[in-house]
Structures are given as structure tokens and as C-alpha cells.
Design a protein around this motif. Structure first.
Motif, PDB file in Angstrom:
ATOM      1  N   LEU A  92       0.834  -1.202   0.000  1.00  0.00           N
ATOM      2  CA  LEU A  92       0.000   0.000   0.000  1.00  0.00           C
ATOM      3  C   LEU A  92       0.870   1.254   0.000  1.00  0.00           C
ATOM      4  N   GLY A  93       1.976   1.203   0.750  1.00  0.00           N
ATOM      5  CA  GLY A  93       2.861   2.357   0.841  1.00  0.00           C
ATOM      6  C   GLY A  93       3.522   2.704  -0.475  1.00  0.00           C
ATOM      7  N   ILE A  94       4.012   1.692  -1.231  1.00  0.00           N
ATOM      8  CA  ILE A  94       4.715   1.998  -2.484  1.00  0.00           C
ATOM      9  C   ILE A  94       3.757   2.453  -3.586  1.00  0.00           C
ATOM     10  N   GLY A  95       2.461   2.228  -3.374  1.00  0.00           N
ATOM     11  CA  GLY A  95       1.483   2.739  -4.326  1.00  0.00           C
ATOM     12  C   GLY A  95       0.851   4.040  -3.878  1.00  0.00           C
ATOM     13  N   GLY A  96       1.143   4.446  -2.623  1.00  0.00           N
ATOM     14  CA  GLY A  96       0.515   5.644  -2.073  1.00  0.00           C
ATOM     15  C   GLY A  96       1.486   6.769  -1.795  1.00  0.00           C
ATOM     16  N   SER A  97       1.806   6.984  -0.515  1.00  0.00           N
ATOM     17  CA  SER A  97       2.608   8.140  -0.117  1.00  0.00           C
ATOM     18  C   SER A  97       4.047   8.093  -0.609  1.00  0.00           C
ATOM     19  N   PHE A  98       4.530   6.906  -1.013  1.00  0.00           N
ATOM     20  CA  PHE A  98       5.868   6.805  -1.613  1.00  0.00           C
ATOM     21  C   PHE A  98       6.022   7.803  -2.762  1.00  0.00           C
ATOM     22  N   HIS A  99       4.992   7.911  -3.590  1.00  0.00           N
ATOM     23  CA  HIS A  99       5.053   8.783  -4.763  1.00  0.00           C
ATOM     24  C   HIS A  99       5.166  10.253  -4.366  1.00  0.00           C
ATOM     25  N   ASN A 100       4.444  10.613  -3.312  1.00  0.00           N
ATOM     26  CA  ASN A 100       4.511  11.999  -2.835  1.00  0.00           C
ATOM     27  C   ASN A 100       5.937  12.346  -2.443  1.00  0.00           C
ATOM     28  N   GLY A 101       6.570  11.470  -1.680  1.00  0.00           N
ATOM     29  CA  GLY A 101       7.944  11.710  -1.252  1.00  0.00           C
ATOM     30  C   GLY A 101       8.919  11.736  -2.409  1.00  0.00           C
ATOM     31  N   TYR A 102       8.775  10.793  -3.339  1.00  0.00           N
ATOM     32  CA  TYR A 102       9.712  10.719  -4.465  1.00  0.00           C
ATOM     33  C   TYR A 102       9.644  11.969  -5.334  1.00  0.00           C
ATOM     34  N   HIS A 103       8.439  12.413  -5.631  1.00  0.00           N
ATOM     35  CA  HIS A 103       8.305  13.560  -6.537  1.00  0.00           C
ATOM     36  C   HIS A 103       8.721  14.871  -5.894  1.00  0.00           C
ATOM     37  N   ILE A 104       8.761  14.910  -4.564  1.00  0.00           N
ATOM     38  CA  ILE A 104       9.242  16.105  -3.886  1.00  0.00           C
ATOM     39  C   ILE A 104      10.762  16.176  -3.908  1.00  0.00           C
ATOM     40  N   SER A 105      11.421  15.051  -3.578  1.00  0.00           N
ATOM     41  CA  SER A 105      12.891  15.065  -3.527  1.00  0.00           C
ATOM     42  C   SER A 105      13.523  14.724  -4.867  1.00  0.00           C
ATOM     43  N   GLY A 106      12.828  13.907  -5.679  1.00  0.00           N
ATOM     44  CA  GLY A 106      13.397  13.450  -6.946  1.00  0.00           C
ATOM     45  C   GLY A 106      13.613  14.555  -7.941  1.00  0.00           C
ATOM     46  N   LEU A 107      12.946  15.683  -7.759  1.00  0.00           N
ATOM     47  CA  LEU A 107      13.102  16.802  -8.690  1.00  0.00           C
ATOM     48  C   LEU A 107      14.334  17.636  -8.376  1.00  0.00           C
ATOM     49  N   SER A 108      14.894  17.465  -7.181  1.00  0.00           N
ATOM     50  CA  SER A 108      16.038  18.277  -6.762  1.00  0.00           C
ATOM     51  C   SER A 108      17.280  17.962  -7.581  1.00  0.00           C
ATOM     52  N   SER A 109      17.590  16.678  -7.757  1.00  0.00           N
ATOM     53  CA  SER A 109      18.811  16.270  -8.455  1.00  0.00           C
ATOM     54  C   SER A 109      18.832  16.691  -9.925  1.00  0.00           C
ATOM     55  N   PRO A 110      17.772  16.397 -10.714  1.00  0.00           N
ATOM     56  CA  PRO A 110      17.823  16.780 -12.128  1.00  0.00           C
ATOM     57  C   PRO A 110      17.490  18.245 -12.404  1.00  0.00           C
ATOM     58  N   SER A 111      17.284  19.042 -11.360  1.00  0.00           N
ATOM     59  CA  SER A 111      16.858  20.435 -11.589  1.00  0.00           C
ATOM     60  C   SER A 111      17.813  21.221 -12.490  1.00  0.00           C
ATOM     61  N   PRO A 112      19.162  21.163 -12.308  1.00  0.00           N
ATOM     62  CA  PRO A 112      20.022  21.914 -13.227  1.00  0.00           C
ATOM     63  C   PRO A 112      19.961  21.372 -14.649  1.00  0.00           C
ATOM     64  N   HIS A 113      19.789  20.049 -14.799  1.00  0.00           N
ATOM     65  CA  HIS A 113      19.706  19.456 -16.139  1.00  0.00           C
ATOM     66  C   HIS A 113      18.416  19.882 -16.841  1.00  0.00           C
TER      67      HIS A 113
END
Length: 491
Positions: free
Chosen positions: A20-41
Motif C-alpha cells: 500500500l505504501g509503495i502505491g501511495g505516499s511513496f510517490h509523494n515523497g519521491y516527486h518532492i525530492s526526486g526533482l532536486s537532483s535533475p533540476s540543473p539538467h
């Protein structure tokens, strides 16, 4: 006396909570932090795409505006996803709604993957909106689902796993964003579609798990299916205590049928619950933690941390966050909800003041930037071990079945609007106020500390109806918001 691990592993509950977690709130967390690394690219991609179209480079302001839209419009999708929770969940049930959100996330991943080859930053914006919709729908349903599968004695711990899933998503975004893995310029679109693989797992495995027991009994009236679901999740047993609680709640709902969001807003008996959870979520969103999560790279860079080690600092931040959220899950049933809330806000407020000081002294000595990094990590620890960790539990506990979905819709809209506004404003805020923007966050956290200390009743170990009665008994200057309480006073 059964241990916590034995209670979780007698049935399929532990594995189900993970899926349930990997289909739910996992996505919220990933999309918040996952955008930080590729931001300059991504910003260089915007620059090159603009130049190829118009044969002139865009202004820095133009790139900032487009980048801010990419960041903030995720929240617009989240608002619409939150609005859709009640109608979709009522029609399809909790399980199929989770599967629906996973399918939409896979569609968004396809758009994101194609954006680079189509040389279109507009497709990135569209993908972020669709991702936001899937996340808003999935994360809210995730919270509701957990609240409806958990017995009273484990409710706080089970609902708190929302934060652990969120933290795992953030850590995954940070790890996959490392240059040694997917954080290279040619792979920026790949790092942004990683959550779709977790969505695929959720979509495949979810059909083998039961529907939420409370939904089956209270809303569908299927007692046999409810007992079967409880036994599948928590192991063999008669579950008389849980069934009695559901019967009492069902009787209360028959006297007051399920409400729409507007009806809930107009209900004076639920005014304190709405004000309380709205206040908590507002303080959470405006505490500065959301901005730190999204713009951690920029904050550490501004603090003076060498660029080449920032990625590893953020990964350490993510690991610490997961460990803290797990610890909170183990403590929440023993300490109660209130101390974790007001204590967490109080410590974060003090930390934000110290962050302001160290940012202004970053050139004083070579070690000052590392003090800033430690303070930021401490703010995340006390947030996840306090307000962030217990908010979902409190939300599930202060609303009965007839009001819970409507409350998640209202609070989902509020949270996503706050997140979008903060993400849109923070790049300009930090440029304008510099380090002093953290003083604003300190004031919000101080307000959260005082508000939860003086207003919030303890919910630990109580039935949902007992908690509702406590909220209706709250008075301010001798006056109550509860319609029933006002009638009693007149009589």
C-alpha cells in the motif's frame, strides 16, 4: 502478551502495508525530492529548447518562471486528485482506487519519458500535473485505507506508516538522483519515471489483498466479508472488540448519514475537528520542511556546502528521516499524540532560528556550513518524529466513517494549495529575504507549538466516538462550536 512484530505478522498486514505504501505516499515523497537532483539538467533543457525554437536564449527570469511552474503545478494536479478521492473511492472502493492511481502514474511516466525526445518542456509540465493527480488520489486513499484496516490498539502505529512510505519515497528520489546511478544529464527523464515501476508492482499485487474492513461493514453492510478481511490481514480471531466499535459507529452514521465536503464544512458539530486538522496541516506545510525537501540542493549550496558532496548529505538526510519515522511509529502508542506534536513544533522553531544565524555566519569559519547541514537534518528528525509522524493518525482518529472521506478531500485541497504556493514562492522568497525566510518558518512552528499544546485533546487509546465527544466538549470563553452542546446549555 504478543509482541508488536507478532501482531503484524500473524496475517498479511505487514506485507499489505508495504504494498500500500509503495502505491501511495511513496510517490509523494519521491516527486518532492526526486526533482532536486535533475533540476540543473532540466533548466539547461529548457534553455536549449527555447533557443532551438526562437533562436535566442531565454532570460534568467523566464527560466525561473518555467521551472517554478514545473515544480508548483504538481500541486495543482494534487488538488484535483484530492477532490476525486471521495467520488472515486465511494464508487470503486479503496482497493480499486489505489489501483486506479497507480495506472494514472504509469501514464504520467510515459509523458515524462517522451518529453525529452519531443524537446518539449510543456510535456514535463503536463506530466507533473498528471503525476500530481495520481499522487493526490493515491496518497489520500492510502491514509484512509490504513485507518480502515487498523485495530484500535495499533491504529497510531499503522497510520504512521504513511510517513515512513513518504520518507522512503524521498530517500529513493535522493539515491536514484546520485550521479553514480541516474543523476546524469542524459538520464534526467529516467530518474523522474522511477516511481512508475513501483506503481506497476502495486497494480499487480493489490488484487490479491482484501478491501478495507470498515468500508465493507459500515458502508457496504457486508459483515462476513469484513470479518474475512480482518482475519486475512491480522490472522485468525473473533475481533469482537473491533466489530462492536464498528457497530456503534454504524449506529451513529445512521443517525447522521455520510456528508459531502460542503455539508461537513457547514456542520457545527465537526467545526473543532476541521479547525484542528486544518491548523496542523497548515503548520506542517508552512513549517519550512516542505521547502527544505524540495529545494535541499539550493539550500545546502547557499549554506556553503561544496557542490560535490551535497548529494551525499541529502542521502544521509533521507536515511535519518526513515529511521526517525520508524522510531515514531514504535513510540506513538506509548507517548501519545499531543507531546509529539507540540514538542516537535517547539524544537523545529528553535532550529529555524539557529539556521538563520548560521546562514548569516557561513563565511565566519569553514565548519559553519556543516553546522547548518546538521541543523537542517535535526529539523527533519524532529518533524518526522513529531508533527509529520502523527498527523495522519490524528486525521483518521478525529473523524468517524461518515465524515472521514469528506475531511480528506477538504484537507487534501488545502495541503496541495499550500504546497503549490510555497513551491512557487520559495525560489523568489529565498532570493528576496535570503536567510531570513527561515524566521518566517520559525514563527509558524511556534504558533503550531502553542496551538496544539492548548487546544488538541489526546486521542491515544480511545474509540472514534469517544474522541468525537471530547471535541464537542471543547469551549472557548465559555462558548462551544458544537450545535449539540449549545442545545444542552439552553436546556
Amino acid at each position: 502478551m504478543e509482541t508488536l512484530l507478532q501482531q503484524l505478522t500473524r496475517g498479511n498486514a505487514l506485507f499489505f502495508i508495504l504494498i500500500l505504501g509503495i502505491g501511495g505516499s511513496f510517490h509523494n515523497g519521491y516527486h518532492i525530492s526526486g526533482l532536486s537532483s535533475p533540476s540543473p539538467h532540466i533548466q539547461r533543457f529548457i534553455n536549449s529548447t527555447w533557443y532551438n525554437r526562437y533562436e535566442e536564449p531565454p532570460s534568467p527570469q523566464t527560466i525561473t518562471v518555467i521551472w517554478s511552474l514545473i515544480v508548483s503545478l504538481f500541486a495543482v494536479g494534487g488538488v484535483f486528485g484530492s477532490i476525486s478521492v471521495k467520488p472515486i473511492s465511494n464508487k470503486l472502493g479503496r482497493k480499486k482506487t489505489m489501483m486506479c492511481s497507480s495506472f494514472i502514474a504509469i501514464v504520467a511516466a510515459g509523458i515524462m519519458l517522451a518529453s525529452k525526445y519531443a524537446k518539449s518542456y510543456e510535456m514535463i509540465i503536463v506530466a507533473r500535473i498528471v503525476y500530481g493527480f495520481a499522487t493526490g488520489l493515491g496518497s489520500n486513499t492510502h491514509s484512509v485505507y490504513l485507518g480502515e484496516i487498523s485495530p484500535k490498539k495499533l491504529r497510531g502505529m499503522v497510520c504512521q506508516t504513511v510517513v515512513t512510505s513518504f520518507s522512503f519515497g524521498k530517500l529513493s528520489g535522493q539515491v536514484f538522483g546520485l550521479s553514480e546511478i541516474l543523476g546524469r544529464e542524459e538520464l534526467w527523464n529516467i530518474v523522474l519515471i522511477v516511481p512508475s515501476f513501483f506503481s506497476a508492482v502495486n497494480l499487480i499485487v493489490m488484487p490479491f489483498f482484501p478491501e478495507a474492513p470498515r468500508y465493507l461493514f459500515i458502508e457496504k453492510g457486508d459483515e462476513k466479508a469484513c470479518i474475512k478481511a480482518l482475519q486475512s490481514l491480522w490472522g485468525p480471531g473473533d475481533y469482537k472488540q473491533e466489530m462492536d466499535e464498528m457497530l456503534a459507529e454504524q449506529a451513529a452514521i445512521e443517525a447522521a448519514p455520510q456528508k459531502s465536503s460542503l455539508q461537513l464544512l457547514r456542520d457545527r458539530n465537526m467545526r473543532w475537528q476541521l479547525l484542528t486538522i486544518s491548523f496542523i496541516y497548515s503548520c506542517n506545510q508552512l513549517s519550512g520542511i516542505s521547502a527544505i525537501n524540495t529545494f535541499s540542493f539550493d539550500i545546502f549550496l547557499k549554506a556553503g556546502i561544496p557542490r560535490q558532496i551535497i548529494r551525499y548529505v541529502t542521502v544521509g538526510l533521507g536515511v535519518t528521516e526513515i529511521l526517525t519515522s520508524i522510531s515514531c511509529g514504535l513510540l506513538i502508542e506509548h507517548t501519545g499524540r499531543r507531546p509529539l506534536l507540540w514538542g516537535g513544533y517547539g524544537v523545529i522553531s528553535a532550529i529555524m532560528v539557529l539556521v538563520t544565524v548560521t546562514l548569516n555566519l557561513k563565511d565566519f569559519a569553514y565548519w559553519v556550513p556543516y553546522i547548518t547541514a546538521v541543523l537542517v537534518i535535526l529539523s527533519i528528525i524532529f518533524y518526522n518524529g513529531g508533527p509529520g509522524g502523527v498527523s495522519s493518525s490524528i486525521h483518521n482518529e478525529i473523524f468517524i466513517q461518515s465524515d472521514r472521506l469528506a475531511s480528506f478531500v477538504l484537507m487534501g485541497i488545502q495541503r496541495w494549495i499550500c504546497l503549490g504556493a510555497l513551491n512557487l514562492a520559495f525560489p523568489f522568497l529565498i532570493n528576496t529575504l535570503d536567510s531570513y525566510c527561515f524566521m518566517l518558518f520559525a514563527c509558524v512552528c511556534l504558533l503550531g507549538c502553542l496551538g496544539t499544546f492548548f487546544i488538541l485533546p489526546e486521542t491515544n487509546g480511545k474509540t472514534l466516538l469517544e474522541i468525537t465527544k471530547e471535541f464537542r466538549a471543547i469551549t472557548v470563553c465559555g462558548r462551544s462550536f458544537s450545535k449539540e452542546k449549545i442545545m444542552e446549555t439552553k436546556l
